[in-house]
Scaffold this active site. Structure first.
Site, short mmCIF file in Angstrom:
data_model
loop_
_atom_site.label_atom_id
_atom_site.label_comp_id
_atom_site.label_asym_id
_atom_site.label_seq_id
_atom_site.Cartn_x
_atom_site.Cartn_y
_atom_site.Cartn_z
N THR A 208 0.84 -1.20 0.00
CA THR A 208 0.00 0.00 0.00
C THR A 208 0.87 1.25 0.00
OG1 THR A 208 -0.10 0.18 2.43
CG2 THR A 208 -1.81 -1.16 1.35
N ASN A 210 1.05 4.76 1.53
CA ASN A 210 0.51 5.47 2.68
C ASN A 210 0.43 6.94 2.34
OD1 ASN A 210 1.62 2.87 3.51
ND2 ASN A 210 1.07 3.53 5.58
N GLU A 256 -4.39 4.39 3.32
CA GLU A 256 -3.49 3.54 2.52
C GLU A 256 -4.20 3.08 1.27
OE1 GLU A 256 -1.56 0.23 4.46
OE2 GLU A 256 -2.32 0.99 6.36
N1 RBF Z 1 -6.30 -3.56 8.58
C1 RBF Z 1 -7.09 -4.06 9.56
O1 RBF Z 1 -6.63 -4.21 10.68
N2 RBF Z 1 -8.40 -4.40 9.36
C2 RBF Z 1 -8.96 -4.29 8.15
O2 RBF Z 1 -10.16 -4.59 8.02
C3 RBF Z 1 -8.17 -3.81 7.06
N3 RBF Z 1 -8.68 -3.71 5.82
C4 RBF Z 1 -7.88 -3.32 4.79
C5 RBF Z 1 -8.40 -3.29 3.50
C6 RBF Z 1 -7.61 -2.91 2.43
C7 RBF Z 1 -8.19 -2.89 1.06
C8 RBF Z 1 -6.26 -2.52 2.67
C9 RBF Z 1 -5.41 -2.09 1.52
C10 RBF Z 1 -5.75 -2.54 3.94
C11 RBF Z 1 -6.53 -2.94 5.01
N4 RBF Z 1 -6.04 -2.97 6.31
C12 RBF Z 1 -6.82 -3.44 7.33
C13 RBF Z 1 -4.77 -2.30 6.63
C14 RBF Z 1 -3.60 -3.17 6.91
O3 RBF Z 1 -3.55 -3.39 8.29
C15 RBF Z 1 -2.36 -2.38 6.45
O4 RBF Z 1 -2.40 -2.25 5.07
C16 RBF Z 1 -1.06 -3.04 6.88
O5 RBF Z 1 -0.98 -3.00 8.27
C17 RBF Z 1 0.14 -2.29 6.29
O6 RBF Z 1 0.22 -0.99 6.78
MG MG Z 2 1.97 0.79 3.09
#
Ligand code: RBF
Ligand code: MG
Length: 312
Positions: A208, A210, A256
């Site tokens: 991702t 940020n 992100e």
């Molecule tokens: N992190 C969560 O803890 N819960 C989520 O439901 C969640 N959904 C996400 C959905 C998408 C489409 C993306 C791209 C990220 C999501 N993340 C979620 C974030 C994830 O924790 C994060 O991308 C990583 O920790 C890297 O920073």
């Molecule tokens: Mg990232």
């Protein structure tokens, strides 16, 4: 389009004008209709179409805990240019300007400064101490000082007035699709790609970007189908705006973006994120694998959304 921050900047650069004044936060479909009116009257009457607005948003100066704007000034100016304004005067908003007598403002800015022949204002526009500078006041001044005055009716969508407040409320609730109907485009957040935790690619399998932004309203927390604009190209993407509870909450929500079909090195570059549709709330997953599986589903849903909207 001429961009000026004072009357002096404009001197001698414009003929007599058709003017609108307002905050125009969001440049939503109500504002767009007003600006179209300014442009059409200008064409009909041989006047220069001019918008006058304020930076920062008066609320930012006058109110505590003011919400961030829907459109930062730079974006507002781009939209005004697209809507055909010959010039925009962005007056620095200060307590001194706020304290100015409405009649002094009209004389200095509208009459002497812009040589206003026609003034068009929104249905609820009033300015100055105690909102004394309302439509009736502007008309009375116009009769004395030689400009015509017109007020636009409110624009309605689904039986309610289109307003910046309504759009902010929709965005805060995650209803970005409904907000886009009032904005006439998707809500956009511009920012810069900053360094994240690196977990996206290493642990999750979904890298991702940020996004760090300031001075623009973020939608409510959640997972969204988005369009990312980067170096002049647009990319279908999914975004998470939240606290990453699966990894232990971070302090404040981060935005992100994961691009569906591209891998780019974006660190340090400007990016913009357009919010198309809400997919789901952010959740705390029992394992990274479960979160990864869920993001796989988010991506499938996003593909279906883009198919349906025809955006990409
Ligand atoms: N992190 C969560 O803890 N819960 C989520 O439901 C969640 N959904 C996400 C959905 C998408 C489409 C993306 C791209 C990220 C999501 N993340 C979620 C974030 C994830 O924790 C994060 O991308 C990583 O920790 C890297 O920073
Ligand atoms: Mg990232």
């Amino acid at each position: 389009m001429i961009r000026a921050t004072s009357i002096a900047d404009l001197s001698g650069r414009l003929g007599p004008s058709c003017v609108t004044v307002g905050n125009f936060d969001g440049v939503h479909i109500g504002h767009q209709r007003l600006l179209e009116r300014v442009r059409n009257r200008s064409l009909a009457m041989g006047l220069a179409p001019v918008a006058v607005t304020f930076d920062p948003h008066p609320r930012q100066v006058l109110a505590r805990n003011a919400p961030e704007p829907l459109t930062p000034t730079a974006e507002k100016l781009e939209l005004f240019a697209e809507l055909g304004m010959a010039a925009t005067l962005v007056l620095p908003f200060t307590r001194e300007l706020a304290a100015m007598e409405p009649s002094d403002f009209v004389k200095a800015v509208l009459v002497d400064g812009l040589r206003t022949r026609e003034l068009v204002v929104g249905y609820d526009w009033a300015f100055g101490k105690g909102r004394k500078g309302d439509f009736d006041f502007l008309c009375r001044m116009g009769r004395k000082l030689g400009y015509a005055c017109e007020q636009m009716a409110a624009v309605m969508v689904d039986d309610a007035v289109v307003s910046s407040t309504r759009i902010r409320d929709l965005l805060a609730a995650g209803h970005v699709w409904d907000a886009s109907k009032l904005l006439g485009r998707y809500h956009e957040v511009r920012g810069v790609v900053v360094k994240g935790f690196g977990r996206g690619s290493s642990r999750l399998g979904f890298p991702t970007a940020n996004v760090s932004s300031k001075g623009v309203l973020l939608p409510g927390r959640g997972v969204y189908a988005t369009i990312a604009a980067f170096k002049g190209k647009t990319y279908p993407s999914v975004a998470n705006l939240g606290l990453n509870p699966t990894f232990g909450d971070i302090e404040k929500p981060s935005l992100e973006v994961h691009l569906l079909d591209a891998k780019l090195d974006m660190l340090g570059s400007p990016i913009s994120v357009r919010f198309v549709q809400h997919i789901r709330e952010e959740q705390r997953f029992a394992s990274v694998e479960e979160l990864s599986r869920r993001i796989g589903m988010d991506i499938k849903l996003a593909h279906e959304i883009f198919e349906a909207t025809g955006d990409i």
